[in-house]
Design a protein around this motif. Structure first.
Motif, PDB file in Angstrom:
ATOM      1  N   VAL A 110     -97.783 -39.593-118.177  1.00 40.99           N
ATOM      2  CA  VAL A 110     -96.340 -39.398-118.051  1.00 40.99           C
ATOM      3  C   VAL A 110     -95.691 -40.755-118.257  1.00 40.99           C
ATOM      4  CG1 VAL A 110     -94.448 -38.696-116.533  1.00 40.99           C
ATOM      5  CG2 VAL A 110     -96.649 -37.491-116.416  1.00 40.99           C
ATOM      6  N   LEU A 111     -94.685 -40.787-119.134  1.00 35.08           N
ATOM      7  CA  LEU A 111     -93.926 -42.013-119.380  1.00 35.08           C
ATOM      8  C   LEU A 111     -92.468 -41.768-119.029  1.00 35.08           C
ATOM      9  CD1 LEU A 111     -96.002 -41.585-122.111  1.00 35.08           C
ATOM     10  CD2 LEU A 111     -95.457 -43.989-122.156  1.00 35.08           C
ATOM     11  N   LEU A 112     -91.830 -42.775-118.452  1.00 35.43           N
ATOM     12  CA  LEU A 112     -90.399 -42.726-118.175  1.00 35.43           C
ATOM     13  C   LEU A 112     -89.734 -43.782-119.046  1.00 35.43           C
ATOM     14  CD1 LEU A 112     -90.367 -42.388-114.281  1.00 35.43           C
ATOM     15  CD2 LEU A 112     -90.111 -40.582-115.996  1.00 35.43           C
ATOM     16  N   ASP A 113     -88.822 -43.333-119.897  1.00 41.05           N
ATOM     17  CA  ASP A 113     -88.155 -44.234-120.846  1.00 41.05           C
ATOM     18  C   ASP A 113     -89.170 -45.082-121.607  1.00 41.05           C
ATOM     19  OD1 ASP A 113     -85.653 -43.225-120.119  1.00 41.05           O
ATOM     20  OD2 ASP A 113     -85.398 -44.717-118.532  1.00 41.05           O
ATOM     21  N   GLY A 114     -90.293 -44.482-121.959  1.00 36.89           N
ATOM     22  CA  GLY A 114     -91.328 -45.142-122.747  1.00 36.89           C
ATOM     23  C   GLY A 114     -92.297 -46.003-121.963  1.00 36.89           C
ATOM     24  N   ILE A 146     -88.227 -38.408-120.066  1.00 34.63           N
ATOM     25  CA  ILE A 146     -89.597 -38.279-119.584  1.00 34.63           C
ATOM     26  C   ILE A 146     -90.461 -37.777-120.740  1.00 34.63           C
ATOM     27  CG2 ILE A 146     -89.169 -35.947-118.660  1.00 34.63           C
ATOM     28  CD1 ILE A 146     -91.204 -36.667-116.417  1.00 34.63           C
ATOM     29  N   THR A 147     -91.620 -38.407-120.906  1.00 30.81           N
ATOM     30  CA  THR A 147     -92.555 -38.006-121.959  1.00 30.81           C
ATOM     31  C   THR A 147     -93.843 -37.523-121.321  1.00 30.81           C
ATOM     32  OG1 THR A 147     -91.628 -39.624-123.493  1.00 30.81           O
ATOM     33  CG2 THR A 147     -93.827 -38.784-124.003  1.00 30.81           C
ATOM     34  N   LEU A 148     -94.273 -36.339-121.736  1.00 30.71           N
ATOM     35  CA  LEU A 148     -95.549 -35.770-121.322  1.00 30.71           C
ATOM     36  C   LEU A 148     -96.508 -35.949-122.491  1.00 30.71           C
ATOM     37  CD1 LEU A 148     -94.295 -32.402-119.748  1.00 30.71           C
ATOM     38  CD2 LEU A 148     -94.373 -34.684-118.730  1.00 30.71           C
ATOM     39  N   LYS A 149     -97.591 -36.660-122.263  1.00 26.76           N
ATOM     40  CA  LYS A 149     -98.514 -37.018-123.346  1.00 26.76           C
ATOM     41  C   LYS A 149     -99.925 -36.583-122.996  1.00 26.76           C
ATOM     42  CE  LYS A 149    -100.007 -41.079-125.947  1.00 26.76           C
ATOM     43  NZ  LYS A 149     -99.836 -42.531-126.125  1.00 26.76           N
TER      44      LYS A 149
END
Length: 170
Positions: A110-114, A146-149
Motif C-alpha cells: 500500500v502506498l500513500l501519495d506514492g 492510495i495505491t494498492l499494489k
C-alpha cells in the motif's frame, strides 16, 4: 429495515456492512489509475482487475471462505484511488484466491501519495493455504491518493490475488 429490530440465527449471517458514509469500499470506487506490468510479454485485456469478483471472474474465495466485497487482480497490478476528504484509515484483508492452486505467490503493498505505507511478506499458497492476512490499519492523514499494489515473487504463475473488503474508514 432502518430502525427495526431483526432477529435471526447468527449462523445465517454472511456479511455485515456499515452504511451511511462511515466506510467506503474501494471496490465501489473508480480507480484514478490502473497499471499492469506483466512479468513477461504484453498486457492483455483479461489482465484487468475485477471489482467484487476474483481475477478469474468468479466469486472471491480465499481460505475456503467467500467474500462479497473486494478486488481480484493478477501480480503486476497497481490501482490508485483518490481519497475523499474525511476518511482517516485504510484497512483490508489480503490473500491469494483459492483458484490460484499451489503455485500462487505475491507481495501486497500500500502506498500513500506514492510513498510506502505497508509492504507485506511474500504470501505463498502452499504456506498459507489462502488464509487471509489483515493489513494493520493505515493512517490516511494528509494523503490524497492510495495505491494498492501486488507484485510477483518468483514468477507470475497463478498469482491470483484478492484485496478483500478494502475500505476507507471515517
Amino acid at each position: 429495515m432502518r430502525g427495526e429490530q431483526v432477529s435471526f440465527p447468527l449462523s445465517d449471517l454472511t456479511a455485515l456492512y456499515q452504511t451511511g458514509g462511515g466506510v467506503v469500499f474501494l471496490s465501489d470506487c473508480p480507480a484514478a489509475e490502473e497499471k499492469i506490468v506483466p512479468w513477461i510479454g504484453e498486457t492483455y485485456a483479461w489482465d484487468r482487475p475485477r471489482y467484487d469478483r476474483s481475477f478469474l471472474d468468479g466469486p472471491i474465495r480465499s481460505g475456503g471462505e467467500t467474500y462479497l466485497k473486494g478486488i481480484g487482480v493478477i501480480s503486476g497490478t497497481s490501482l490508485t484511488f483518490e481519497i475523499p476528504k474525511g476518511y482517516r484509515r485504510f484497512t483490508s484483508l489480503l490473500a491469494l484466491d483459492d483458484s490460484a492452486g499451489a503455485e500462487g505467490d505475491v507481495i501486497f503493498e500500500v502506498l500513500l501519495d506514492g510513498k510506502p505505507a505497508y509492504r507485506g511478506r511474500p504470501l505463498r499458497m502452499l504456506e498459507e493455504g489462502g488464509t487471509p492476512v489483515r493489513v494493520p490499519p493505515i493512517d490516511l492523514e494528509g494523503a490524497t491518493r492510495i495505491t494498492l499494489k501486488v507484485s510477483y515473487v518468483d514468477d507470475f504463475v497463478r498469482d491470483y490475488a484478492n484485496w478483500i473488503e478494502p475500505m476507507l474508514v471515517r
